[in-house]
Design an enzyme around this catalytic site. Structure first.
Site, short mmCIF file in Angstrom:
data_model
loop_
_atom_site.label_atom_id
_atom_site.label_comp_id
_atom_site.label_asym_id
_atom_site.label_seq_id
_atom_site.Cartn_x
_atom_site.Cartn_y
_atom_site.Cartn_z
N ARG A 166 0.98 -46.77 -23.09
CA ARG A 166 0.94 -48.11 -22.03
C ARG A 166 0.30 -49.08 -22.79
NH1 ARG A 166 0.03 -43.35 -18.29
NH2 ARG A 166 1.65 -43.59 -16.45
N HIS B 96 -3.99 -46.02 -10.26
CA HIS B 96 -4.57 -46.42 -11.47
C HIS B 96 -5.99 -45.56 -11.72
CE1 HIS B 96 -7.43 -48.64 -14.19
NE2 HIS B 96 -6.18 -48.93 -14.87
N ARG C 157 -3.42 -1.34 -6.54
CA ARG C 157 -2.81 -2.95 -6.45
C ARG C 157 -3.12 -3.70 -7.85
NH1 ARG C 157 -5.31 -5.26 -1.01
NH2 ARG C 157 -7.39 -5.66 -1.86
N GLY D 138 -7.80 -8.03 5.12
CA GLY D 138 -8.90 -8.28 6.28
C GLY D 138 -8.28 -8.52 7.46
N LYS E 52 0.92 -1.20 -0.02
CA LYS E 52 0.03 -0.02 -0.25
C LYS E 52 0.84 1.15 -0.07
CE LYS E 52 -3.44 -0.12 2.36
NZ LYS E 52 -5.02 -0.17 2.81
N CYS F 4 7.95 -39.04 -18.70
CA CYS F 4 6.63 -39.41 -19.02
C CYS F 4 5.70 -39.82 -17.69
CB CYS F 4 6.48 -40.68 -19.76
SG CYS F 4 7.11 -42.10 -19.22
N MET G 111 -5.43 -7.34 9.15
CA MET G 111 -4.83 -6.28 10.08
C MET G 111 -5.76 -5.26 10.19
SD MET G 111 -0.91 -6.78 9.49
CE MET G 111 -0.86 -6.43 7.72
N ARG H 119 -3.28 2.95 8.46
CA ARG H 119 -3.53 1.42 7.95
C ARG H 119 -2.38 0.81 8.11
NH1 ARG H 119 -7.98 2.81 3.92
NH2 ARG H 119 -8.15 4.99 4.04
N SER I 264 13.30 -42.02 -21.06
CA SER I 264 12.18 -41.49 -20.57
C SER I 264 12.01 -41.64 -19.17
CB SER I 264 11.02 -41.79 -21.25
OG SER I 264 9.68 -41.24 -20.95
N THR J 233 9.04 -41.12 -13.60
CA THR J 233 8.90 -40.35 -12.27
C THR J 233 7.86 -40.78 -11.06
OG1 THR J 233 8.09 -38.67 -13.15
CG2 THR J 233 10.31 -38.37 -12.95
N ASN J 234 6.92 -41.61 -11.70
CA ASN J 234 5.96 -42.22 -10.93
C ASN J 234 6.55 -43.30 -10.09
OD1 ASN J 234 4.15 -40.67 -12.38
ND2 ASN J 234 3.10 -42.24 -13.44
N TYR K 23 11.92 -33.24 -24.11
CA TYR K 23 10.36 -33.01 -24.16
C TYR K 23 9.85 -33.33 -22.53
CZ TYR K 23 10.00 -38.10 -24.65
OH TYR K 23 10.30 -39.39 -24.54
#
Ligand code: PEP
Ligand code: MG
Length: 890
Positions: free
Chosen positions: A571, A465, A349, A105, A26, A841, A107, A96, A774, A777-778, A861
């Protein structure tokens, strides 16, 4: 000497917009607005450093503060020609809070400070309006009493109500100066009662008490909770803004209002907001009187738009709106006051907005020349695009919450509850909207999941799944809703004492994980031209390609429609659950000898070939990564007696032998069992059939279209180079066989998934036999954390809530552990083979933060479910801009 106080307004601006850390949002913007010539009442900001100092030094201010405040106040007095505490021409101020980021809201604020029994008389004389003066005084006592002295605000309201009742009036504005005096007498008594002391009369003491209260409010429970929820460090502190009062409550030529420079829900370029004649800021929020619209265009019959009521001030506000947007280059959320037809700006803002508005505003502002394309790309949160691609619940619609699970796949859906995939398919065929409810889903449920409008499971996490498949299909899904109990026999579900039977309606919100009783109204997505435009801009700057995880022609087509540049993961096991195929798959698994397996596989070959042919056609010329069979075999095992008997008959063996075989194949922890390339090693004929199907399909499409697809064949769950060598040799042998039969050769790649820690750590060895990696990462997350994908949903939310983990690691890639392994593998792999193609993937391929990580590691990718392709395109563009940016138009 440290400067603790910064002045603004009346030509003396010591702050700027970029000083928000020191001056709070502010304070910094008040100084900025004043310095670009906008009408801002003069004042000063006490810095956030004072707040920090205050808390670090036993609630003591820096010794120089008092002097600096005095000097700054004197400057304000001089600028407006009034004096603080003066009985003839009193200066009143507002006090303020204002932190670095807005904490709406949380303060406290005090207005009209400086009034007392003597100055109120001066104000009455100076303004010529005693009613206004006494109204301001009572407002001051009320706010100061509540915020600084801690008097319960109900006490004040009761007193006003009593006087209004006595006078027989409804609106506050109908009370006279004399009435307000009576209210004030009551207020003072209330203060005396509550605090044991009279209301403070010394303006200077009032000022310091109010400053102390604002700093104190930084540590109130509301503010602490808000900071925790929004990751705001306590050390940031708040600033305090002290500013000369302007009055919106001085009569009919005065007003106060709050507005946005554009519509924050649609993004439309219209002035949007509300104002109230003869009122002070809190009246607009309090809802006692109904605020009126700004523009004539937005006014309904009977409303009094500001454009009509105060044309001069409105015209000035329209001018200010333009100046602000040109200056800040973003939609602004502003507060203003009109005092005797003169406009004053009290705040600006960047305005909060919906996803749809965010998109429209970014594209419009770029077209208007306010920002460039790169900036427009940065303005839209990629995750918010999900909201634009799926139906969402109408925020205004009433609803009754039944329970909550994990937000596994976005979008909302209503339908009747069914408890089996077959039932889902049946009822959907009859034209009903159904929600498939299962304890957990298995690949056998695919047809039901496809037929359903939404999926609800009571077990399983974000990569279970159900979650993965639902995201792939673009179906809303709530997974792991542990608060719901499903009873298949009774055909009912229950939660918190509420029972819902098959055939009754529920609604899912896959974006929040909420489940509601009955139907809730929805809003359909609208993919406007702006969406396509922003995507086009994003595509110009991103470095990483975006592919999709897809196996059915429908998914592949959806993926293309959303701009996927190929398939990153097909898959193949998902192709086996069709009722036409499952029998052959079961025979293949249950066969005790190679011969039986080969017979079953030969039945599957034409189906697979057909599948791949369609994918190659749809992806015309784009890369298609096909993963050979991966899942735990148990997922395909026949379960019921009937199913076992069917398989036995197909294989021509005894039912008892089949039962024994089923027992042999059963696994306790299937995720780490006989799956992945372990299957290809144990039963080479499976991969052989799949490789044949792929090459035959590729040859067929090459002959048919003249555009040869480049299949990328992917071996799953590799832990040693040797596994890849063996399976790769099988694939190559098959390629040669098919090429010889077809009389033509095709280009193809053989690569592997990196989804086990050992594979990541020995990536240099594995890379010698791989054309690409590839990152799965699961499974990598599952194995690095030692967390089961299917079971972690039960306790992971609590881990996140308790801050043990910052996010669910199956949703957003864990950079420290899983990410470190990805980086090691990428470096080791590229160390051996510079041109090694790298992609991801796992489900993380559609998560913006994870995509950012992929950019920093230099992946080529990302691949994600079709509906997340636009999210990934935008996130990849932002990641590229973050990393310096590559302009593909250059
Ligand atoms: C992975 O493990 O990240 C992966 C993509 O494979 P799946 O989810 O099929 O195990
Ligand atoms: Mg995997």
């Amino acid at each position: 000497m440290t400067q603790w106080v910064y002045s603004f307004g009346a030509g003396h601006n010591e702050g700027r917009a970029d000083m928000r850390n020191l001056l709070g949002g502010k304070g910094a913007n008040l100084a900025e607005m004043a310095s670009i010539g906008l009408p801002v009442p003069p004042g000063f900001t006490i810095t956030t450093e004072v707040c920090t100092h205050y808390y670090e030094n036993g609630n003591q201010y820096p010794p120089e503060l008092a002097g600096q405040v005095k000097a700054a106040l004197a400057r304000v007095e001089q600028a407006v020609g009034l004096k603080f505490g003066d009985t003839e021409k009193p200066l009143l101020v507002s006090v303020r809070s204002g932190a670095r980021v807005s904490m709406p809201g949380m303060m406290d604020t005090v207005l009209n400070l400086g009034l007392n029994d003597a100055t109120v008389e001066g104000l009455a004389r100076a303004s010529g309006d005693p009613r206004f003066a006494w109204d301001s005084y009572r407002r001051f006592i009320q706010m100061f009493g509540g915020v600084v002295l801690g008097v319960d605000h109900h006490r004040f309201e009761e007193i006003i109500e009593a006087v209004k009742l006595d006078r027989g009036v409804i609106e506050d504005t109908a009370l006279t100066a004399e009435d307000w005096k009576e209210v004030i007498a009551g207020y003072k008594e209330a203060v005396q009662d509550a605090t044991g002391a009279p209301f403070p009369q010394d303006p200077e003491a009032q000022l310091w008490a109010a400053i102390g209260a604002v700093f104190g409010s930084w540590m109130n429970q509301r503010a602490i909770t808000y900071r925790k929820l929004h990751d705001i460090p306590a050390e940031w502190g708040t600033a305090v803004n002290v500013q000369a009062m302007v009055f919106g409550n001085m009569g009919e030529d005065c007003a106060t209002g709050v507005c946005f420079t554009r519509d924050p829900s649609t993004g439309e370029n219209v002035f949007y907001g509300e104002y109230l004649v003869n009122a002070q800021g809190e009246d607009v929020v309090a809802g006692i009187r109904t605020p009126q619209p700004m523009s004539k265009a937005r006014a309904k019959p009977g409303e009094k738009p500001m454009e009509e009521v105060m044309p001069a001030a409105y015209a000035e506000l329209v001018r200010v709106r333009e100046v602000l947007e040109k200056h800040y280059k973003d939609m602004q959320d502003i507060e203003f006051t009109v005092q005797q037809n003169r406009l004053y700006m009290l705040q600006t803002r960047n305005g909060k907005r919906t996803a749809a508005a965010s998109l429209k505003i970014a594209v419009d502002m770029c077209r208007e020349g306010l920002i460039d394309e790169r900036e427009a790309i940065k303005r839209v949160a990629p995750g918010s695009l999900d909201q634009l691609l799926h139906p969402t619940l109408d925020p205004k619609a009433p609803r009754k919450l039944l329970s909550k699970g994990l937000p596994a796949s976005p979008g909302a859906a209503s339908g009747i509850v069914v408890f089996s995939a077959d039932e889902a398919e049946l009822r959907a065929r009859e034209g009903e909207s159904v929600i498939l409810v299962r304890i957990e889903t298995s690949p056998e449920d695919i047809h039901g999941m496809h037929a359903a409008k939404g999926i609800l499971t009571t077990r399983g996490g974000m990569t279970s799944h159900a979650a993965v498949v639902a995201r792939g299909m673009g179906r809303p899904c709530v997974a792991g809703a542990g608060g719901i109990t499903v009873d298949y026999t009774a055909q009912a579900l229950s939660a918190g004492g509420h029972i819902i039977r098959a055939g009754e309606t529920i609604t899912l919100d896959g974006a929040t994980g909420e489940v509601f009783v009955g139907a809730v109204a929805m809003i359909e997505p609208q993919l406007s031209g702006d969406f396509a435009t922003l995507m086009e801009w994003a595509d110009k700057v991103r470095r990483m390609k975006v592919r999709a995880n897809a196996e059915t022609p429908l998914d592949a087509e959806t993926a293309r429609k959303f701009g996927a540049e190929g398939i990153g993961l097909c898959r193949t096991e998902h192709m086996f659950f069709d009722p036409e195929r499952i029998g052959a798959v079961r025979q293949m698994i249950m066969a005790e000898h190679e011969e039986g397996r080969r017979a079953a596989l030969s039945r599957l070959l034409p189906f697979q070939r057909q599948d791949f042919t369609e994918l190659f056609r749809i992806m015309a010329g784009l890369p298609v990564t096909i993963r050979l069979l991966d899942p735990p075999l148990h997922e395909f095992l026949p379960h019921t007696e009937e199913e076992i008997a069917e398989v036995a008959e197909g294989l021509g063996v005894e039912v008892a032998a089949m039962q024994r075989r089923a027992q042999d194949l059963a696994e306790a922890n299937p995720m780490l069992g006989h799956r992945g390339c372990r299957l290809g090693i144990s039963y080479p004929e499976i991969y052989e059939m799949q490789a044949r199907a792929i090459f035959e399909a590729a040859v067929a499409v090459a002959k048919e279209t003249g555009r040869a697809p480049v299949p990328e064949i992917m071996i799953p769950l590799v832990m040693t180079k040797r596994e890849l060598d063996i399976t790769r040799a099988e694939v190559e042998r098959m390629a040669e066989a098919v090429f010889a039969e077809a009389g033509m050769r095709l280009e193809y790649l053989v690569g592997t998934m990196i989804e086990l820690p050992r594979a990541a750590l020995t990536a240099n060895q594995i890379a010698e036999s791989a054309d690409f990696f590839s990152f799965g990462t699961n499974d990598l997350t599952q194995t690095v954390f030692g967390l089961s994908r299917d079971d972690a949903g039960k306790f992971l939310p609590a881990y996140v809530e308790k801050n043990i983990l910052p996010k669910d690691p199956f949703v957003s890639l864990d950079p420290d552990g899983v990410g470190a392994l990805v980086e090691i593998a990428a470096q080791k792999g590229r160390g051996v083979k510079n041109a090694l193609k790298l992609g991801i993937c796992g489900e993380h391929g559609g998560d913006p933060a994870s995509i950012q990580f992929c950019e920093t590691v230099g992946l080529d990718y990302v691949s994600c479910s079709p509906y997340r392709v636009p999210v990934a395109r935008l996130a990849a563009a932002q990641a590229a801009l973050h990393a310096g940016g590559v302009d593909r138009t250059a």
